[in-house]
Scaffold this motif. Structure first.
Motif, PDB file in Angstrom:
ATOM      1  N   GLY A   1      55.101  13.457   5.188  1.00 15.78           N
ATOM      2  CA  GLY A   1      56.071  13.811   3.840  1.00 15.78           C
ATOM      3  C   GLY A   1      57.136  12.579   3.879  1.00 15.78           C
ATOM      4  N   VAL A   2      57.630  12.245   4.926  1.00 14.93           N
ATOM      5  CA  VAL A   2      58.690  11.276   4.897  1.00 14.93           C
ATOM      6  C   VAL A   2      58.207   9.681   4.259  1.00 14.93           C
ATOM      7  CG1 VAL A   2      60.327   9.900   6.166  1.00 14.93           C
ATOM      8  CG2 VAL A   2      59.901  12.343   6.677  1.00 14.93           C
TER       9      VAL A   2
ATOM     10  N   GLU B   1      56.059   2.458  -0.360  1.00 11.50           N
ATOM     11  CA  GLU B   1      54.787   2.070  -1.161  1.00 11.50           C
ATOM     12  C   GLU B   1      53.402   2.815  -0.312  1.00 11.50           C
ATOM     13  OE1 GLU B   1      54.520   0.867  -4.010  1.00 11.50           O
ATOM     14  OE2 GLU B   1      56.809   0.394  -3.990  1.00 11.50           O
ATOM     15  N   THR B   2      52.548   3.015  -1.308  1.00  9.37           N
ATOM     16  CA  THR B   2      51.314   3.923  -0.646  1.00  9.37           C
ATOM     17  C   THR B   2      50.649   3.172   0.405  1.00  9.37           C
ATOM     18  OG1 THR B   2      50.994   4.953  -2.776  1.00  9.37           O
ATOM     19  CG2 THR B   2      49.148   4.833  -1.357  1.00  9.37           C
TER      20      THR B   2
ATOM     21  N   ASN C   1      49.627   3.150   6.302  1.00 13.13           N
ATOM     22  CA  ASN C   1      49.279   2.235   7.477  1.00 13.13           C
ATOM     23  C   ASN C   1      50.408   2.861   8.458  1.00 13.13           C
ATOM     24  OD1 ASN C   1      47.198   0.561   6.800  1.00 13.13           O
ATOM     25  ND2 ASN C   1      48.753  -0.946   5.789  1.00 13.13           N
ATOM     26  N   ASP C   2      51.582   3.102   8.237  1.00 17.65           N
ATOM     27  CA  ASP C   2      52.461   3.696   8.850  1.00 17.65           C
ATOM     28  C   ASP C   2      52.138   5.237   9.634  1.00 17.65           C
ATOM     29  OD1 ASP C   2      55.370   3.186  10.145  1.00 17.65           O
ATOM     30  OD2 ASP C   2      55.858   5.020   9.047  1.00 17.65           O
TER      31      ASP C   2
END
Length: 343
Positions: A129-130, A136-137, A142-143
């Motif tokens: 959500g954060v 960016e998408t 990745n994160d």
């Protein structure tokens, strides 16, 4: 069980210390050091800080006042708070994400596997959500994957270490309560069980005291190795003769054994004779099968306290020896006018 807590005292301390530290940290870094920031952000951080301090104080001073479901919900509430604070502050940095480690470590340390999995999923959803709100998408995906994998691997490692520690503790507890030679309970475990049995006061319990007759002669004539084998034979017979009900076989020291048996006088006497016959049927001892002298007393028929029950059983054992050894003796029912005659 999916909704168990390994150590509620430890869980209470963990929550208390975290909440107190988080309250002070958020108050200093989120409010006092950011005077002039948007009022909504300051109010949110201030309210959260006060809430943390209150919850920490309650967990530290009055943990019993909190219901059991609270301790199960702690990791989910914590993950939700971390997510909420990150959303309010629009913080997607690694430092902010590291705060998810606390609910994860709490769950891995104190809760069951299903709860650990649910915690990892809640952290993953919260961070998604954060990340997808302020990144960016591509980087967000990745994160999100990186955090989810890192949290899952951390949970696996910590949970594995905790489970291994639990198994080692169980082994140590068994060893601390067992006689190393025979494998039956030791004196400490017997005393604790006898005290609990008397305190419970539910139904009849027999205390059966057993001595191996002329055990010193076995040791002196055939050696200590044979004596040890004789003791193991007696312990095996006492366990084998025990019925399926509640019972405890213990070695009190030397050649002295005791059995706590949920039974009345006649059943206890039958057990004692069966155990003696099992020992007498042994054919692989160089010294021949040892004989047993056995004394029996029953709670509450013969006594109402642990101390008196042991006295009566010992008196019955001495009577079995006085009658010629190699036999069982059931204590006489105490006279209401002369209880001391049993001793």
């Amino acid at each position: 069980m999916p909704f168990q807590i390994r150590d509620q005292h430890g869980a209470a301390r963990a929550v208390a210390y975290l909440m107190l530290a988080a309250g002070v940290y958020n108050l200093v870094t989120g409010v006092l050091m950011k005077i002039g920031a948007p009022i909504l952000e300051l109010v949110a951080l201030g309210v959260a800080s006060v809430a943390f301090l209150i919850i920490g104080w309650v967990c530290l001073r009055r943990p019993g006042s909190l219901p059991r479901p609270f301790w199960l919900s702690v990791p989910f509430l914590s993950a939700a708070v971390v997510t909420g604070l990150n959303l309010v502050t629009k913080d997607t940095t690694t430092g902010a994400q590291l705060f998810y480690l606390w609910p994860l470590l709490y769950a891995a340390s104190f809760l069951s596997r299903p709860m650990i999995i649910a915690t990892v999923l809640s952290i993953s959803a919260g961070h998604a959500g954060v990340a997808f709100s302020y990144m960016e998408t591509g980087p967000a995906v990745n994160d999100w994957i990186a955090i989810t994998v890192a949290m899952a691997m951390t949970a696996i490692v910590v949970a594995s270490l905790v489970e291994r520690n639990d198994r080692l503790r169980e082994v140590l507890q068994v060893q601390a309560a067992s006689d190393s030679l025979t494998g039956v309970a030791n004196r400490r475990a017997f005393d604790e069980r006898l005290a609990r049995t008397v305190a419970a006061g539910t139904g009849q319990f027999a205390l059966i005291m057993i001595d191996v007759d002329h055990f010193k002669t076995i040791n002196d004539t055939w050696g200590h190795a044979t004596g040890d084998r004789a003791l193991r034979t007696v312990a095996d017979a006492l366990r084998a003769a025990a019925p399926a009900g509640d019972h405890l076989v213990a070695r009190l020291g030397g050649d002295e054994f005791a059995v706590l048996l949920q039974a009345g006088p006649l059943t206890a006497l039958g057990y004692a004779e069966q155990a003696r016959n099992l020992v007498l049927a042994t054919e692989d001892l160089p010294s021949g099968p040892p004989q047993l002298s056995i004394g029996i007393a029953v709670l509450p028929d013969h006594a109402t306290t642990a101390e008196d029950l042991q006295r009566v059983a010992d008196a019955a054992l001495y009577q079995a020896k006085a009658d010629g050894r190699g036999r069982s003796h059931l204590a006489a029912h105490p006279s209401p006018h002369n209880v001391g005659a049993l001793y």
